[in-house]
Design an enzyme around this catalytic site. Structure first.
Site, short mmCIF file in Angstrom:
data_model
loop_
_atom_site.label_atom_id
_atom_site.label_comp_id
_atom_site.label_asym_id
_atom_site.label_seq_id
_atom_site.Cartn_x
_atom_site.Cartn_y
_atom_site.Cartn_z
N PRO A 166 0.79 -1.23 0.00
CA PRO A 166 0.00 0.00 0.00
C PRO A 166 0.82 1.28 0.00
O PRO A 166 1.84 1.38 0.69
CB PRO A 166 -0.80 -0.10 1.30
CG PRO A 166 -0.93 -1.56 1.53
CD PRO A 166 0.34 -2.18 1.02
N ASN A 167 0.36 2.22 -0.78
CA ASN A 167 0.86 3.60 -0.85
C ASN A 167 2.19 3.75 -1.59
O ASN A 167 2.63 4.88 -1.81
CB ASN A 167 0.97 4.23 0.56
CG ASN A 167 -0.37 4.28 1.24
OD1 ASN A 167 -1.34 4.77 0.65
ND2 ASN A 167 -0.47 3.74 2.45
N ARG A 189 5.38 11.09 -1.70
CA ARG A 189 5.41 10.86 -0.25
C ARG A 189 6.62 11.56 0.34
O ARG A 189 7.56 11.92 -0.39
CB ARG A 189 5.46 9.36 0.06
CG ARG A 189 4.23 8.63 -0.41
CD ARG A 189 4.27 7.17 -0.02
NE ARG A 189 3.94 6.96 1.39
CZ ARG A 189 4.01 5.77 2.00
NH1 ARG A 189 4.41 4.71 1.33
NH2 ARG A 189 3.69 5.65 3.27
N TYR A 218 11.32 8.68 2.11
CA TYR A 218 11.19 7.77 0.98
C TYR A 218 11.93 8.21 -0.29
O TYR A 218 11.88 7.50 -1.29
CB TYR A 218 9.69 7.57 0.67
CG TYR A 218 8.92 7.07 1.87
CD1 TYR A 218 9.30 5.89 2.51
CD2 TYR A 218 7.84 7.78 2.39
CE1 TYR A 218 8.60 5.44 3.62
CE2 TYR A 218 7.14 7.33 3.50
CZ TYR A 218 7.53 6.16 4.12
OH TYR A 218 6.86 5.71 5.22
N ASN A 274 8.45 -5.00 -0.66
CA ASN A 274 8.28 -3.90 0.29
C ASN A 274 6.79 -3.89 0.63
O ASN A 274 5.97 -3.44 -0.17
CB ASN A 274 8.69 -2.55 -0.31
CG ASN A 274 8.56 -1.43 0.71
OD1 ASN A 274 7.81 -1.55 1.67
ND2 ASN A 274 9.27 -0.34 0.50
N ALA A 320 2.92 -0.50 4.95
CA ALA A 320 2.50 -0.64 6.35
C ALA A 320 2.03 -2.05 6.69
O ALA A 320 1.95 -2.40 7.88
CB ALA A 320 1.41 0.38 6.67
N ASP A 367 1.66 -15.16 5.95
CA ASP A 367 1.39 -16.58 5.71
C ASP A 367 1.56 -16.92 4.24
O ASP A 367 2.11 -17.97 3.89
CB ASP A 367 -0.03 -16.95 6.17
CG ASP A 367 -0.12 -17.14 7.68
OD1 ASP A 367 0.93 -17.12 8.35
OD2 ASP A 367 -1.25 -17.29 8.18
N GLU A 409 12.97 -8.73 2.31
CA GLU A 409 12.09 -7.62 2.69
C GLU A 409 12.90 -6.33 2.54
O GLU A 409 14.02 -6.23 3.06
CB GLU A 409 11.67 -7.84 4.15
CG GLU A 409 10.84 -6.73 4.74
CD GLU A 409 10.58 -6.96 6.24
OE1 GLU A 409 10.81 -8.09 6.75
OE2 GLU A 409 10.18 -6.00 6.90
N HIS A 412 12.85 -2.00 2.77
CA HIS A 412 12.22 -0.73 3.14
C HIS A 412 13.11 0.41 2.70
O HIS A 412 14.33 0.36 2.89
CB HIS A 412 11.99 -0.65 4.65
CG HIS A 412 11.10 -1.75 5.13
ND1 HIS A 412 9.74 -1.73 4.92
CD2 HIS A 412 11.39 -2.92 5.74
CE1 HIS A 412 9.23 -2.85 5.39
NE2 HIS A 412 10.20 -3.59 5.90
N ARG A 464 12.41 4.81 13.40
CA ARG A 464 11.21 5.66 13.28
C ARG A 464 10.30 5.40 14.49
O ARG A 464 10.76 5.08 15.56
CB ARG A 464 10.53 5.40 11.95
CG ARG A 464 11.46 5.76 10.76
CD ARG A 464 10.77 5.56 9.43
NE ARG A 464 9.60 6.44 9.30
CZ ARG A 464 8.73 6.36 8.29
NH1 ARG A 464 8.90 5.44 7.34
NH2 ARG A 464 7.70 7.18 8.24
#
Ligand code: DQA
Length: 146
Positions: free
Chosen positions: A9-10, A17, A22, A73, A76, A86, A97, A99, A106
């Site tokens: 999301p986003n 952003r 970011y 990524n 949230a 899962d 993963e 970010h 943060r």
């Protein structure tokens, strides 16, 4: 060799952003850089961004056969996306993963990742370059099989 590249999301709004967290590159800038790296490495990418957890899971399930690994990524969903976790675990594939921001520096709620325990590793805080590093490392891990 096919690698899945998944954004939660986003992340479609990268470039708009908060650049302090970011950076200024858009998602399409990042995907262009990844496509160049993929062609150097002679691997194929299947890429998806979605704001919906179910759509991410459908893509993972559909693409698992024939995929060698996953770069994600989760946005949230990193912090509470148990169905996504899962789905990633069920693939049995190595997951990296990524970010853009350093989630460990943060807000406290961002420091916990429910994805990290099912990931081979995490890259956090290195901006857009983290995706390129993830692709490089994942291909090395898969080719060297260690
Ligand atoms: C993020 C960090 C998350 O906490 C946040 O919700 C995002 C982006 C990152 O790339 O730094 O959307 O995954």
């Amino acid at each position: 060799m096919k690698i899945l590249v998944i954004y939660g999301p986003n992340l479609n709004l990268l470039g708009k952003r908060d650049p302090a967290h970011y950076g200024t590159r858009t998602l399409s800038d990042i995907n262009d850089a990844l496509a160049r790296k993929a062609s150097e490495l002679k691997v194929e990418l299947a890429t998806l961004q979605s704001n919906s957890e179910g759509t991410l899971i459908d893509f993972i399930q559909e693409q698992t056969d024939g995929a060698a690994g996953i770069i994600i990524n989760p946005g949230a969903l990193t912090h509470y996306g148990l169905s996504l976790r899962d789905a990633l675990a069920d693939t049995g594939l190595p997951v990296i993963e990524v970010h853009l921001s350093n989630i460990h520096a943060r807000e406290r709620w961002r420091t916990k990742s429910v994805i990290a325990p099912v990931a081979r590793g995490q890259i956090s805080g290195l901006g857009w370059r983290g995706f390129l590093a993830a692709l490089d490392l994942l291909v090395q891990l898969l080719e060297e099989n260690d």
